[in-house]
Scaffold this motif. Sequence first.
Motif, PDB file in Angstrom:
ATOM      1  N   VAL A 318       0.767  -1.216   0.096  1.00  0.00           N
ATOM      2  CA  VAL A 318       0.172   0.052  -0.130  1.00  0.00           C
ATOM      3  C   VAL A 318       0.992   1.167   0.025  1.00  0.00           C
ATOM      4  O   VAL A 318       1.622   1.174   0.638  1.00  0.00           O
ATOM      5  CB  VAL A 318      -0.886  -0.065   1.200  1.00  0.00           C
ATOM      6  N   VAL A 319       0.388   2.270  -0.781  1.00  0.00           N
ATOM      7  CA  VAL A 319       1.213   3.307  -0.944  1.00  0.00           C
ATOM      8  C   VAL A 319       0.835   4.359   0.257  1.00  0.00           C
ATOM      9  O   VAL A 319      -0.569   5.006   0.050  1.00  0.00           O
ATOM     10  CB  VAL A 319       1.104   4.246  -2.257  1.00  0.00           C
ATOM     11  N   GLN A 320       1.729   4.653   1.202  1.00  0.00           N
ATOM     12  CA  GLN A 320       1.043   5.233   2.392  1.00  0.00           C
ATOM     13  C   GLN A 320       1.745   6.596   2.513  1.00  0.00           C
ATOM     14  O   GLN A 320       3.141   6.774   2.507  1.00  0.00           O
ATOM     15  CB  GLN A 320       1.328   4.668   3.643  1.00  0.00           C
ATOM     16  N   ILE A 321       0.904   7.767   2.388  1.00  0.00           N
ATOM     17  CA  ILE A 321       1.591   9.219   2.394  1.00  0.00           C
ATOM     18  C   ILE A 321       1.382   9.906   3.838  1.00  0.00           C
ATOM     19  O   ILE A 321       0.043  10.007   4.067  1.00  0.00           O
ATOM     20  CB  ILE A 321       1.143   9.865   1.287  1.00  0.00           C
ATOM     21  N   PRO A 322       2.480  10.294   4.586  1.00  0.00           N
ATOM     22  CA  PRO A 322       1.883  10.947   5.547  1.00  0.00           C
ATOM     23  C   PRO A 322       1.719  12.457   5.374  1.00  0.00           C
ATOM     24  O   PRO A 322       2.270  13.224   4.434  1.00  0.00           O
ATOM     25  CB  PRO A 322       3.353  11.017   6.327  1.00  0.00           C
ATOM     26  N   VAL A 323       0.728  12.924   6.164  1.00  0.00           N
ATOM     27  CA  VAL A 323       0.343  14.273   6.077  1.00  0.00           C
ATOM     28  C   VAL A 323       0.326  14.782   7.410  1.00  0.00           C
ATOM     29  O   VAL A 323       0.222  14.653   8.624  1.00  0.00           O
ATOM     30  CB  VAL A 323      -1.128  14.227   5.716  1.00  0.00           C
ATOM     31  N   GLU A 324       1.030  16.336   7.243  1.00  0.00           N
ATOM     32  CA  GLU A 324       1.613  16.998   8.531  1.00  0.00           C
ATOM     33  C   GLU A 324       0.127  17.483   9.043  1.00  0.00           C
ATOM     34  O   GLU A 324      -0.909  17.775   8.208  1.00  0.00           O
ATOM     35  CB  GLU A 324       2.190  18.130   8.363  1.00  0.00           C
ATOM     36  N   GLY A 325       0.066  17.425  10.391  1.00  0.00           N
ATOM     37  CA  GLY A 325      -1.221  17.736  11.082  1.00  0.00           C
ATOM     38  C   GLY A 325      -1.633  19.168  10.782  1.00  0.00           C
ATOM     39  O   GLY A 325      -2.921  19.175  10.943  1.00  0.00           O
ATOM     40  N   GLN A 326      -0.775  19.935  10.496  1.00  0.00           N
ATOM     41  CA  GLN A 326      -1.157  21.427  10.371  1.00  0.00           C
ATOM     42  C   GLN A 326      -1.823  21.736   8.751  1.00  0.00           C
ATOM     43  O   GLN A 326      -2.227  22.921   8.511  1.00  0.00           O
ATOM     44  CB  GLN A 326      -0.218  22.380  10.501  1.00  0.00           C
ATOM     45  N   LEU A 327      -1.579  20.750   7.884  1.00  0.00           N
ATOM     46  CA  LEU A 327      -1.967  20.596   6.550  1.00  0.00           C
ATOM     47  C   LEU A 327      -3.504  20.458   6.425  1.00  0.00           C
ATOM     48  O   LEU A 327      -4.095  19.402   6.570  1.00  0.00           O
ATOM     49  CB  LEU A 327      -1.120  19.711   5.614  1.00  0.00           C
ATOM     50  N   GLU A 328      -4.397  21.639   6.720  1.00  0.00           N
ATOM     51  CA  GLU A 328      -5.624  21.536   6.341  1.00  0.00           C
ATOM     52  C   GLU A 328      -6.522  22.251   5.212  1.00  0.00           C
ATOM     53  O   GLU A 328      -5.724  22.991   4.450  1.00  0.00           O
ATOM     54  CB  GLU A 328      -6.487  21.709   7.739  1.00  0.00           C
ATOM     55  N   GLY A 329      -7.760  22.180   5.194  1.00  0.00           N
ATOM     56  CA  GLY A 329      -8.399  23.171   4.204  1.00  0.00           C
ATOM     57  C   GLY A 329      -7.748  22.725   2.749  1.00  0.00           C
ATOM     58  O   GLY A 329      -7.590  21.554   2.241  1.00  0.00           O
ATOM     59  N   GLN A 330      -7.560  24.140   2.130  1.00  0.00           N
ATOM     60  CA  GLN A 330      -6.998  24.011   0.523  1.00  0.00           C
ATOM     61  C   GLN A 330      -5.889  22.854   0.406  1.00  0.00           C
ATOM     62  O   GLN A 330      -5.742  22.104  -0.581  1.00  0.00           O
ATOM     63  CB  GLN A 330      -6.852  25.048  -0.009  1.00  0.00           C
ATOM     64  N   GLY A 331      -4.908  23.027   1.432  1.00  0.00           N
ATOM     65  CA  GLY A 331      -3.806  22.089   1.172  1.00  0.00           C
ATOM     66  C   GLY A 331      -3.972  20.800   1.253  1.00  0.00           C
ATOM     67  O   GLY A 331      -3.360  20.005   0.353  1.00  0.00           O
ATOM     68  N   PHE A 332      -4.759  20.213   2.164  1.00  0.00           N
ATOM     69  CA  PHE A 332      -5.193  18.892   2.217  1.00  0.00           C
ATOM     70  C   PHE A 332      -6.022  18.229   0.975  1.00  0.00           C
ATOM     71  O   PHE A 332      -5.571  17.248   0.569  1.00  0.00           O
ATOM     72  CB  PHE A 332      -5.798  18.482   3.543  1.00  0.00           C
ATOM     73  N   ALA A 333      -6.804  19.080   0.684  1.00  0.00           N
ATOM     74  CA  ALA A 333      -7.751  18.575  -0.624  1.00  0.00           C
ATOM     75  C   ALA A 333      -6.789  18.852  -1.763  1.00  0.00           C
ATOM     76  O   ALA A 333      -7.103  17.997  -2.726  1.00  0.00           O
ATOM     77  CB  ALA A 333      -8.929  19.906  -0.838  1.00  0.00           C
ATOM     78  N   GLU A 334      -5.915  19.567  -1.866  1.00  0.00           N
ATOM     79  CA  GLU A 334      -4.917  19.717  -3.247  1.00  0.00           C
ATOM     80  C   GLU A 334      -4.000  18.351  -3.147  1.00  0.00           C
ATOM     81  O   GLU A 334      -3.953  17.698  -4.227  1.00  0.00           O
ATOM     82  CB  GLU A 334      -4.114  20.886  -3.050  1.00  0.00           C
TER      83      GLU A 334
END
Length: 532
Positions: A318-334
């Motif tokens: 499985v390709v697992q991509i870590p996302v920083e906790g502060q990355l929300e809104g437009q950044g996460f959707a992008e």
Amino acid sequence: MGGERQKEELSTERRAALLGFKYVDTSKVQKQLYKTILSVPELYSDRVVPLVADEHYINFGITTTTSQQTLNGLRQRFTDQRLEFSIISDSGWQEYMHLYDPPKKIEYQDIDIASVDDAKKRLEQVSATLEKVRPDDMLAYLVQQAYQLKASDIHLENQRDDVRVRFRVDGVLHPVANLSREKYRHLVSSIASSANVSTDARDAQSGHISRGFTLATGEQVTVNLRVETVPAVYGMDVVMRLFNLKLEYFQLDNLGLDSAEAAVVQDIIAHPTGMVMVVGPTGSGKTTTLYSIINTLNKPERKIITLEDPVEYNLPGVVQIPVEGQLEGQGFAEKLRAVLRLDPDVVMVGEIRDPDTAKTALQGALTGHLVLSTFHAASAVAALTRLQDMVGANPLFASAIRLIMAQRLVRRLDDATKQAYQPDQALKDKLKEVIDSLPASIERPNLDSLTLYKPGSSAANPFGFTGQLAIREQLVMTPGVQALLGGSLNEANTDSLQAQAVSEGLKTMLADGVLKAIAGLTTIEEVYRVAG
């Protein structure tokens, strides 16, 4: 030098360059001890160690968590010598401390979650053990004991006079020790260093620890934790979530689904498109449910990508991509839009937190992907209405969703000690209301000769519970619910959707819990504690 140590030294060298300090690889130097410069408690509290010293010059080894205040204090104290500060790795600092403060022979007594009568004695014993051990051993010992007790979390809580240590076992917190403030300072410094968080921060922080420790007894302990810190009135509190599950645990058979619930999930796996959401509060087993579905879907012919904050378990293939906790809104959707362009068959979004991510996930579900996610809501229907509030009136909204699964964890009764009893009429009447709400397809238990169970007690199991089980509800997108969602927003409120879903076969979480209590798997009090 081992691979892990080499990586740590390279990482420390890079951080030293970023911070503008010299770097020393202590794995390659002859270690000398200078016992008259600073006392051992000062070496621990300041996280410094003299590397080279004479009457005119001292080169102090410091770690990336040594405070600027400490450096200023040393400059004011050693005015007759020229001072230099070089960054060394945490492992290097620990090696020096083992030379300055050789480990004493310590007996590590196993912690037991004893009955209330023995709680005070246990507190005193464990507290005394923790006061004797070196800082790194405190963390490793607590984690080792938490694993043995199958605890899910370790809580470190500052109080006025000391620091309380509690383990969450089977969803309930148990006090295990009280630490002195001095000892806690050493422990939290070790945690901060390993998790890459600051002990001086004024905001909440998140970190992760994944490394091995060697106890003074020579025992190896592997630590895999998510660390959350928050500044409270008396100091920095820490909550550590333990990740100790193995890949073989993530199986649909282990989720405790009944035949009807399993059939719904199997149908989704057979036709993997649309959106599946697992909803519930923190600690309700959402991640385990999602990982079990992904593990079942994980076949060579499928591309599976996850976006997680943080990546909790490694899933091969499985390709697992870590996302920083502060990355929300437009950044996460992008980021999610970018993932959808990578031609995945299955996408898992750790959690839907904002409207843009919700819309992007729903669009992905409509364009041939299976999108899995968690969502915070009290029930499956509440998740629907909350999601609709996020994305607005959208005719495609209902057709994108395949399943919403809401769940909670209750403590499972120990079959060896549980005790049967006959409930009074008031409780029977209360349960009858719940049973009457069951869909016609589910067999109703006979309440006239109803037997319920309460926990017993034994020396081996003083609380009468063993492990946890999920109570859940599965909301499938039925024609009536779809029609309500497709109408005006005023029609689709939580009450009307709940009534419609129940009329079309929804077994509510409370009803599922009551049936499991009647079957003797848990107590009725547990069910109402989490789902009432």
